[in-house]
Design an enzyme around this catalytic site. Structure first.
Site, PDB file in Angstrom:
ATOM      1  N   ASP A 178       0.868  -1.173   0.000  1.00 16.32           N
ATOM      2  CA  ASP A 178       0.000   0.000   0.000  1.00 16.32           C
ATOM      3  C   ASP A 178       0.904   1.222   0.000  1.00 16.32           C
ATOM      4  O   ASP A 178       2.115   1.126   0.262  1.00 16.32           O
ATOM      5  CB  ASP A 178      -0.901   0.002   1.243  1.00 16.32           C
ATOM      6  CG  ASP A 178      -1.827   1.223   1.309  1.00 16.32           C
ATOM      7  OD1 ASP A 178      -2.339   1.616   0.252  1.00 16.32           O
ATOM      8  OD2 ASP A 178      -2.019   1.776   2.402  1.00 16.32           O
ATOM      9  N   SER A 179       0.313   2.378  -0.248  1.00 13.21           N
ATOM     10  CA  SER A 179       1.082   3.615  -0.196  1.00 13.21           C
ATOM     11  C   SER A 179       1.549   3.923   1.216  1.00 13.21           C
ATOM     12  O   SER A 179       2.500   4.678   1.411  1.00 13.21           O
ATOM     13  CB  SER A 179       0.238   4.776  -0.718  1.00 13.21           C
ATOM     14  OG  SER A 179      -0.894   4.970   0.114  1.00 13.21           O
ATOM     15  N   TYR A 228      -0.628   8.286  -2.307  1.00 11.60           N
ATOM     16  CA  TYR A 228      -0.738   8.112  -3.754  1.00 11.60           C
ATOM     17  C   TYR A 228      -1.912   8.909  -4.338  1.00 11.60           C
ATOM     18  O   TYR A 228      -1.954   9.152  -5.532  1.00 11.60           O
ATOM     19  CB  TYR A 228      -0.956   6.636  -4.092  1.00 11.60           C
ATOM     20  CG  TYR A 228       0.262   5.752  -4.015  1.00 11.60           C
ATOM     21  CD1 TYR A 228       1.516   6.237  -3.665  1.00 11.60           C
ATOM     22  CD2 TYR A 228       0.147   4.386  -4.299  1.00 11.60           C
ATOM     23  CE1 TYR A 228       2.613   5.408  -3.591  1.00 11.60           C
ATOM     24  CE2 TYR A 228       1.244   3.551  -4.238  1.00 11.60           C
ATOM     25  CZ  TYR A 228       2.476   4.051  -3.888  1.00 11.60           C
ATOM     26  OH  TYR A 228       3.565   3.224  -3.828  1.00 11.60           O
ATOM     27  N   GLY A 229      -2.875   9.257  -3.493  1.00  6.92           N
ATOM     28  CA  GLY A 229      -4.125   9.834  -3.982  1.00  6.92           C
ATOM     29  C   GLY A 229      -3.975  11.134  -4.756  1.00  6.92           C
ATOM     30  O   GLY A 229      -4.861  11.496  -5.528  1.00  6.92           O
ATOM     31  N   CYS A 254      -4.432  -1.115  -1.912  1.00  5.11           N
ATOM     32  CA  CYS A 254      -4.550   0.321  -2.114  1.00  5.11           C
ATOM     33  C   CYS A 254      -5.526   0.539  -3.257  1.00  5.11           C
ATOM     34  O   CYS A 254      -5.281   0.058  -4.374  1.00  5.11           O
ATOM     35  CB  CYS A 254      -3.181   0.911  -2.444  1.00  5.11           C
ATOM     36  SG  CYS A 254      -3.206   2.674  -2.858  1.00  5.11           S
ATOM     37  N   ASN A 255      -6.604   1.238  -2.990  1.00  5.67           N
ATOM     38  CA  ASN A 255      -7.587   1.484  -4.039  1.00  5.67           C
ATOM     39  C   ASN A 255      -7.001   2.307  -5.181  1.00  5.67           C
ATOM     40  O   ASN A 255      -7.293   2.060  -6.357  1.00  5.67           O
ATOM     41  CB  ASN A 255      -8.799   2.218  -3.450  1.00  5.67           C
ATOM     42  CG  ASN A 255      -9.538   1.369  -2.428  1.00  5.67           C
ATOM     43  OD1 ASN A 255      -9.066   1.183  -1.318  1.00  5.67           O
ATOM     44  ND2 ASN A 255     -10.694   0.859  -2.805  1.00  5.67           N
ATOM     45  N   THR A 256      -6.180   3.290  -4.845  1.00  9.67           N
ATOM     46  CA  THR A 256      -5.601   4.149  -5.872  1.00  9.67           C
ATOM     47  C   THR A 256      -4.645   3.372  -6.762  1.00  9.67           C
ATOM     48  O   THR A 256      -4.667   3.513  -7.990  1.00  9.67           O
ATOM     49  CB  THR A 256      -4.875   5.340  -5.218  1.00  9.67           C
ATOM     50  OG1 THR A 256      -5.790   6.044  -4.377  1.00  9.67           O
ATOM     51  CG2 THR A 256      -4.326   6.295  -6.261  1.00  9.67           C
ATOM     52  N   GLU A 276      -2.129   9.056   8.293  1.00 13.08           N
ATOM     53  CA  GLU A 276      -0.723   8.645   8.335  1.00 13.08           C
ATOM     54  C   GLU A 276       0.029   9.316   9.477  1.00 13.08           C
ATOM     55  O   GLU A 276       0.999   8.771   9.986  1.00 13.08           O
ATOM     56  CB  GLU A 276      -0.044   8.981   7.003  1.00 13.08           C
ATOM     57  CG  GLU A 276      -0.490   8.139   5.821  1.00 13.08           C
ATOM     58  CD  GLU A 276       0.267   6.824   5.718  1.00 13.08           C
ATOM     59  OE1 GLU A 276       1.397   6.747   6.228  1.00 13.08           O
ATOM     60  OE2 GLU A 276      -0.296   5.874   5.145  1.00 13.08           O
ATOM     61  N   CYS A 283     -11.065   3.602   0.264  1.00 12.39           N
ATOM     62  CA  CYS A 283      -9.622   3.651   0.510  1.00 12.39           C
ATOM     63  C   CYS A 283      -9.362   2.805   1.747  1.00 12.39           C
ATOM     64  O   CYS A 283     -10.099   2.911   2.744  1.00 12.39           O
ATOM     65  CB  CYS A 283      -9.163   5.094   0.732  1.00 12.39           C
ATOM     66  SG  CYS A 283      -7.429   5.243   1.253  1.00 12.39           S
ATOM     67  N   THR A 284      -8.326   1.989   1.716  1.00  7.26           N
ATOM     68  CA  THR A 284      -8.070   1.086   2.843  1.00  7.26           C
ATOM     69  C   THR A 284      -7.618   1.823   4.099  1.00  7.26           C
ATOM     70  O   THR A 284      -7.595   1.235   5.185  1.00  7.26           O
ATOM     71  CB  THR A 284      -7.025   0.013   2.461  1.00  7.26           C
ATOM     72  OG1 THR A 284      -5.860   0.654   1.915  1.00  7.26           O
ATOM     73  CG2 THR A 284      -7.603  -0.954   1.436  1.00  7.26           C
ATOM     74  N   HIS A 285      -7.270   3.099   3.978  1.00  8.58           N
ATOM     75  CA  HIS A 285      -6.961   3.889   5.176  1.00  8.58           C
ATOM     76  C   HIS A 285      -8.224   4.181   5.987  1.00  8.58           C
ATOM     77  O   HIS A 285      -8.170   4.309   7.211  1.00  8.58           O
ATOM     78  CB  HIS A 285      -6.322   5.227   4.792  1.00  8.58           C
ATOM     79  CG  HIS A 285      -4.881   5.160   4.442  1.00  8.58           C
ATOM     80  ND1 HIS A 285      -4.436   4.672   3.238  1.00  8.58           N
ATOM     81  CD2 HIS A 285      -3.775   5.541   5.137  1.00  8.58           C
ATOM     82  CE1 HIS A 285      -3.113   4.758   3.199  1.00  8.58           C
ATOM     83  NE2 HIS A 285      -2.685   5.274   4.339  1.00  8.58           N
TER      84      HIS A 285
END
Length: 299
Positions: free
Chosen positions: A50-51, A82-83, A113-115, A192, A224-226
């Protein structure tokens, strides 16, 4: 000896030379791996990237569903988020991270990561056609199935919402439902930062959820996985009557279905291209994995 026979012999010599050089190169590369990576390479693992920290929600679900399979996670926190990056940058990083995971034994890779899924998974599958890849993307189809009012909100990064892949998902699965796509610039950055109760984070969440409240959505996708890391705050901002959906369970189910090996020994390795100490603190405090270490990685 005929010309044809001479040609076959020349091709065979050339192949033997190239094969020998390639194998020698692989052996030299393997000898330079750290002990932990050599051990991982001997036992096939599921690679996850993931980012940054968001993919840990996917890692947590993979661990729950597949406790007998080694997991190797890398967070590209040095280049997060990454978004707001370009599609070319996202694709380049996804290729580099996937190559790194394969070098340490990944037999399946989860793009947590969706992006990155939106902009890079097609390139990854083209680059390594025999390697299974599992992506994460907003579940428009299941949201339509459960929404009683056919009014659905999607919270996602700007890059996901503007991607062709996301627009294709809407075209294929939205049907007669109204989908309100809400870009969330800045939200990943605050997650983050690690303080999930900060006033700045709560204020931004309230601001981002306001348009969805006004649209009177009854179902919201966390694209988004966040975002599941702040699901409690999102739910409070949207209202208790709104059904919230995430993708981690479905991703883990798909990984389990595609996993080409049986049980190969439990274990988990976490790396980051950024600050390993800060990420280890987050892993221990937020996920409760008190004994889990985080290694620095140069990718």
């Amino acid at each position: 000896m005929s010309f044809e026979a001479q040609a076959r012999k020349k091709i065979a010599r050339s192949f033997d030379f190239k094969h020998k050089n390639r194998c020698t190169g692989e052996l030299r590369a393997a000898s330079r791996l750290p002990p932990s990576m050599k051990q991982a390479a001997a036992s096939p693992s599921i690679g996850v990237f993931d980012s940054g920290l968001g993919g840990l929600t996917v890692l947590r679900e993979l661990r729950r569903q597949m406790p007998e399979v080694p997991l190797h996670y890398i967070a590209d926190t040095a280049h997060a988020p990454y978004g707001q990056r370009s599609p070319d940058f996202i694709q380049a990083r996804s290729l580099a991270l996937s190559e790194h995971l394969q070098a340490s034994g990944a037999a399946l890779i989860v793009v947590a990561c969706n992006t990155a899924t939106a902009h890079a998974i097609q390139a990854l599958r083209q680059r390594w056609p025999s390697l299974p890849f599992v992506g994460t993307e907003p579940g428009i189809k299941p949201a339509v199935a459960v929404s009683k009012a056919a009014r659905i909100g999607v919270l996602a990064t700007p890059a996901t919402i503007t991607s062709a892949r996301y627009q294709d998902l809407l075209a294929r699965h939205a049907g007669q439902a109204q989908v309100f796509s809400q870009a969330c610039p800045g939200l990943v950055d605050l997650i983050e930062a690690g303080d999930l109760e900060s006033p700045a984070l709560n204020a931004l969440i309230d601001q981002l959820c306001a348009p969805l409240r006004e649209a009177q959505v009854d179902t919201v996708l966390m694209g988004c996985t966040h975002y599941p890391l702040v699901q409690k705050q999102l739910q409070a901002a949207l209202g208790s009557q709104v059904l919230m959906l995430n993708i981690e369970t479905a991703v883990a189910h798909q990984a389990q279905r595609l996993w080409p090996h049986g049980a190969s020994g439990a274990g988990m390795r976490i790396e980051t291209t950024g600050d390993a100490v800060a990420m280890q603190r987050f892993v221990q405090q937020v996920l409760g994995w008190q004994t889990q270490t985080v290694e620095p990685a140069s990718v």
